[in-house]
Design an enzyme around this catalytic site. Structure first.
Site, PDB file in Angstrom:
ATOM      1  N   ARG A   1       2.856 -20.110  10.055  1.00 55.87           N
ATOM      2  CA  ARG A   1       2.316 -21.371  10.530  1.00 55.87           C
ATOM      3  C   ARG A   1       1.421 -22.055   9.487  1.00 55.87           C
ATOM      4  NH1 ARG A   1       2.677 -22.619  16.175  1.00 55.87           N
ATOM      5  NH2 ARG A   1       4.821 -22.077  16.582  1.00 55.87           N
TER       6      ARG A   1
ATOM      7  N   ARG B   1       3.111 -10.874  -4.194  1.00 56.29           N
ATOM      8  CA  ARG B   1       4.427 -11.239  -4.720  1.00 56.29           C
ATOM      9  C   ARG B   1       4.338 -12.527  -5.518  1.00 56.29           C
ATOM     10  NH1 ARG B   1       8.853  -8.410  -1.879  1.00 56.29           N
ATOM     11  NH2 ARG B   1      10.181  -9.755  -3.100  1.00 56.29           N
TER      12      ARG B   1
ATOM     13  N   GLU C   1       5.384   6.802  -6.573  1.00 58.71           N
ATOM     14  CA  GLU C   1       5.580   6.675  -5.131  1.00 58.71           C
ATOM     15  C   GLU C   1       7.080   6.817  -4.915  1.00 58.71           C
ATOM     16  OE1 GLU C   1       3.637   3.490  -3.021  1.00 58.71           O
ATOM     17  OE2 GLU C   1       5.188   3.504  -1.466  1.00 58.71           O
TER      18      GLU C   1
ATOM     19  N   HIS D   1       8.077   3.627   2.297  1.00 58.18           N
ATOM     20  CA  HIS D   1       9.126   2.649   2.601  1.00 58.18           C
ATOM     21  C   HIS D   1       9.994   3.117   3.757  1.00 58.18           C
ATOM     22  CE1 HIS D   1      11.662  -0.816   2.193  1.00 58.18           C
ATOM     23  NE2 HIS D   1      10.787  -1.294   1.318  1.00 58.18           N
ATOM     24  N   GLY D   2       9.964   2.313   4.820  1.00 59.54           N
ATOM     25  CA  GLY D   2      10.804   2.594   5.983  1.00 59.54           C
ATOM     26  C   GLY D   2      10.315   3.738   6.853  1.00 59.54           C
TER      27      GLY D   2
ATOM     28  N   ARG E   1       4.759 -15.072  -0.697  1.00 59.23           N
ATOM     29  CA  ARG E   1       5.286 -15.268   0.656  1.00 59.23           C
ATOM     30  C   ARG E   1       4.356 -14.702   1.735  1.00 59.23           C
ATOM     31  NH1 ARG E   1      10.409 -11.137   0.885  1.00 59.23           N
ATOM     32  NH2 ARG E   1      11.022 -12.258  -0.963  1.00 59.23           N
ATOM     33  N   HIS E   2       3.501 -13.755   1.368  1.00 56.16           N
ATOM     34  CA  HIS E   2       2.544 -13.272   2.372  1.00 56.16           C
ATOM     35  C   HIS E   2       1.119 -13.189   1.817  1.00 56.16           C
ATOM     36  CE1 HIS E   2       3.908  -9.552   0.481  1.00 56.16           C
ATOM     37  NE2 HIS E   2       5.016  -9.488   1.197  1.00 56.16           N
TER      38      HIS E   2
ATOM     39  N   GLY F   1       3.859   0.351   6.276  1.00 55.33           N
ATOM     40  CA  GLY F   1       3.514  -0.995   6.715  1.00 55.33           C
ATOM     41  C   GLY F   1       4.199  -1.419   7.993  1.00 55.33           C
ATOM     42  N   HIS F   2       5.502  -1.700   7.900  1.00 53.28           N
ATOM     43  CA  HIS F   2       6.230  -2.368   8.982  1.00 53.28           C
ATOM     44  C   HIS F   2       6.102  -1.675  10.333  1.00 53.28           C
ATOM     45  CE1 HIS F   2       9.779  -3.817  11.230  1.00 53.28           C
ATOM     46  NE2 HIS F   2       9.401  -4.959  10.693  1.00 53.28           N
TER      47      HIS F   2
ATOM     48  N   HIS G   1       0.844  -6.295  -1.315  1.00 54.24           N
ATOM     49  CA  HIS G   1       1.770  -6.650  -2.395  1.00 54.24           C
ATOM     50  C   HIS G   1       1.566  -8.131  -2.700  1.00 54.24           C
ATOM     51  CE1 HIS G   1       6.287  -6.570  -3.820  1.00 54.24           C
ATOM     52  NE2 HIS G   1       5.478  -7.109  -4.721  1.00 54.24           N
TER      53      HIS G   1
ATOM     54  N   THR H   1      12.548  -7.201   1.577  1.00 56.40           N
ATOM     55  CA  THR H   1      11.419  -6.348   1.232  1.00 56.40           C
ATOM     56  C   THR H   1      11.801  -5.657  -0.075  1.00 56.40           C
ATOM     57  OG1 THR H   1      10.080  -4.457   1.958  1.00 56.40           O
ATOM     58  CG2 THR H   1      12.380  -4.463   2.656  1.00 56.40           C
ATOM     59  N   THR H   2      10.918  -4.801  -0.614  1.00 59.29           N
ATOM     60  CA  THR H   2      11.237  -4.146  -1.876  1.00 59.29           C
ATOM     61  C   THR H   2      12.471  -3.261  -1.696  1.00 59.29           C
ATOM     62  OG1 THR H   2       8.851  -4.027  -2.155  1.00 59.29           O
ATOM     63  CG2 THR H   2      10.188  -2.903  -3.798  1.00 59.29           C
TER      64      THR H   2
ATOM     65  N   ASP I   1       0.724  -6.383   4.558  1.00 60.69           N
ATOM     66  CA  ASP I   1       1.444  -7.606   4.160  1.00 60.69           C
ATOM     67  C   ASP I   1       1.965  -8.389   5.361  1.00 60.69           C
ATOM     68  OD1 ASP I   1       1.083  -6.856   1.562  1.00 60.69           O
ATOM     69  OD2 ASP I   1       3.151  -6.221   1.219  1.00 60.69           O
ATOM     70  N   HIS I   2       2.458  -7.666   6.369  1.00 65.14           N
ATOM     71  CA  HIS I   2       3.091  -8.346   7.504  1.00 65.14           C
ATOM     72  C   HIS I   2       2.103  -9.166   8.333  1.00 65.14           C
ATOM     73  CE1 HIS I   2       6.992  -6.824   6.703  1.00 65.14           C
ATOM     74  NE2 HIS I   2       6.580  -5.581   6.733  1.00 65.14           N
TER      75      HIS I   2
ATOM     76  N   ASN J   1      -0.141  -0.656   4.803  1.00 61.41           N
ATOM     77  CA  ASN J   1       0.275  -1.911   4.166  1.00 61.41           C
ATOM     78  C   ASN J   1       0.142  -3.054   5.181  1.00 61.41           C
ATOM     79  OD1 ASN J   1       2.005  -4.120   3.399  1.00 61.41           O
ATOM     80  ND2 ASN J   1       2.832  -2.799   1.803  1.00 61.41           N
TER      81      ASN J   1
ATOM     82  N   GLU K   1       0.239  -3.477  -4.898  1.00 59.78           N
ATOM     83  CA  GLU K   1       1.632  -3.425  -5.342  1.00 59.78           C
ATOM     84  C   GLU K   1       1.934  -4.715  -6.084  1.00 59.78           C
ATOM     85  OE1 GLU K   1       4.286  -3.069  -2.091  1.00 59.78           O
ATOM     86  OE2 GLU K   1       3.377  -1.244  -1.357  1.00 59.78           O
TER      87      GLU K   1
HETATM   88  N1  PXP Z   1       5.568   1.239  -0.546  1.00 60.67           N
HETATM   89  C1  PXP Z   1       6.050   0.218  -1.295  1.00 60.67           C
HETATM   90  C2  PXP Z   1       6.042   0.355  -2.775  1.00 60.67           C
HETATM   91  C3  PXP Z   1       6.527  -0.965  -0.696  1.00 60.67           C
HETATM   92  O1  PXP Z   1       7.001  -1.969  -1.462  1.00 60.67           O
HETATM   93  C4  PXP Z   1       6.473  -1.087   0.711  1.00 60.67           C
HETATM   94  C5  PXP Z   1       6.936  -2.340   1.367  1.00 60.67           C
HETATM   95  O2  PXP Z   1       6.046  -3.378   1.079  1.00 60.67           O
HETATM   96  C6  PXP Z   1       5.954  -0.002   1.448  1.00 60.67           C
HETATM   97  C7  PXP Z   1       5.531   1.147   0.798  1.00 60.67           C
HETATM   98  C8  PXP Z   1       5.866  -0.045   2.938  1.00 60.67           C
HETATM   99  O3  PXP Z   1       7.153  -0.090   3.481  1.00 60.67           O
HETATM  100  P1  PXP Z   1       7.330  -0.304   5.039  1.00 60.67           P
HETATM  101  O4  PXP Z   1       6.794  -1.665   5.350  1.00 60.67           O
HETATM  102  O5  PXP Z   1       8.806  -0.192   5.247  1.00 60.67           O
HETATM  103  O6  PXP Z   1       6.546   0.772   5.721  1.00 60.67           O
END
Ligand code: PXP
Length: 254
Positions: free
Chosen positions: A30, A57, A163, A203-204, A61-62, A225-226, A55, A112-113, A21-22, A19, A82
């Protein structure tokens, strides 16, 4: 005698969706051009990502529509979009045609979600949106908690995949709590597969907590992602993806 197929059955193979997005979040801070998520997608691919996740949104935002259009052209692997199940985003998705759509709940104020989709409460809406994507031959995954009711409902509304939300597991600290959350994911993954749903998870997830889930044979894709982007700030994206890829058993990349 040792037989190869025995070994294969014991090793859970899974794809890694990255992911990005970040990367766009940093750019938006900026309002300029860098860092560009398109460049990030190329490096993630070089690092061994099996797919890219973004994602779009409602508040933009990103990731922007411009990113999505370019990624559709550039990403050589699978593009997973997403999105919330709203008409405006569905219209964009149907035009861009990602390889897969993952429907997620979306609230403006959230960081975040947070939490999975309440499929049981939105059956009608989800059935309609899933049908729309199926008419366009785009498979749909639903981001849900590892909850039996939600998994069964996901099957009923016609989803192709789920998921499983791993956030509660990722936030668990005590061994007993961790064991409970892993067990919920094991049981959830099993039920989803029995119902014929493909099982993804995310996620996480981090370099330090993914090891307890890579042995769940039913999970065929992790979306992260993160943690990857955080490591990328220090060591570069290609290496960060490669490091994560190394923690997830996989067959040769297709
Ligand atoms: N899966 C879904 C559906 C999400 O919404 C996200 C966060 O955007 C992720 C995975 C990735 O989560 P993380 O950034 O915590 O790894």
């Amino acid at each position: 005698m040792f037989h190869d197929s025995t070994l294969l059955r014991k090793v859970a193979m899974a794809r890694l969706g990255v992911n990005i997005d970040h990367v766009a979040t940093l750019r938006q801070a900026r309002g300029g051009h860098e860092p560009d998520p398109i460049a990030a997608s190329v490096l993630a691919d070089l690092g061994g990502a099996d797919g890219l996740v973004v994602h779009l949104r409602e508040d933009r935002r990103h990731i922007q529509e411009r990113d999505l259009n370019l990624l559709r052209d550039v990403v050589p692997s699978a593009l997973n979009l997403e999105m919330a199940a709203d008409d405006a985003t569905a219209k964009i998705a149907l035009r861009v045609r990602p390889d897969k759509v993952t429907l997620v709940p979306e609230r403006r104020q959230e960081l975040t979600t947070e939490g999975g989709l309440a499929v049981t409460e939105h059956r009608k809406r989800l059935t309609t949106v899933i049908r729309l994507f199926h008419d366009a031959q785009i498979p749909v995954s639903l981001f849900i908690d590892p909850d039996r009711r939600q998994i069964r409902a996901a099957h009923k509304v016609g989803a192709d995949a789920v998921e499983l939300h791993t956030g509660t597991y990722a936030n668990s600290r005590h061994p007993q709590e961790i064991r409970k959350e892993v067990e919920a994911l094991v049981q959830g993954a099993r039920l989803a597969q029995q119902l014929g749903l493909e099982v993804n998870a995310g996620h996480g997830l981090t370099y330090h907590n993914i090891h307890r889930l890579t042995g769940i044979a039913e999970i065929v894709e992790f979306n992260i992602g993160h943690s990857i982007i955080s490591r990328a700030v220090l060591v570069g994206l290609e290496r960060a993806v490669r490091d994560m890829r190394a923690l997830i058993p996989s067959s040769l990349r297709s």
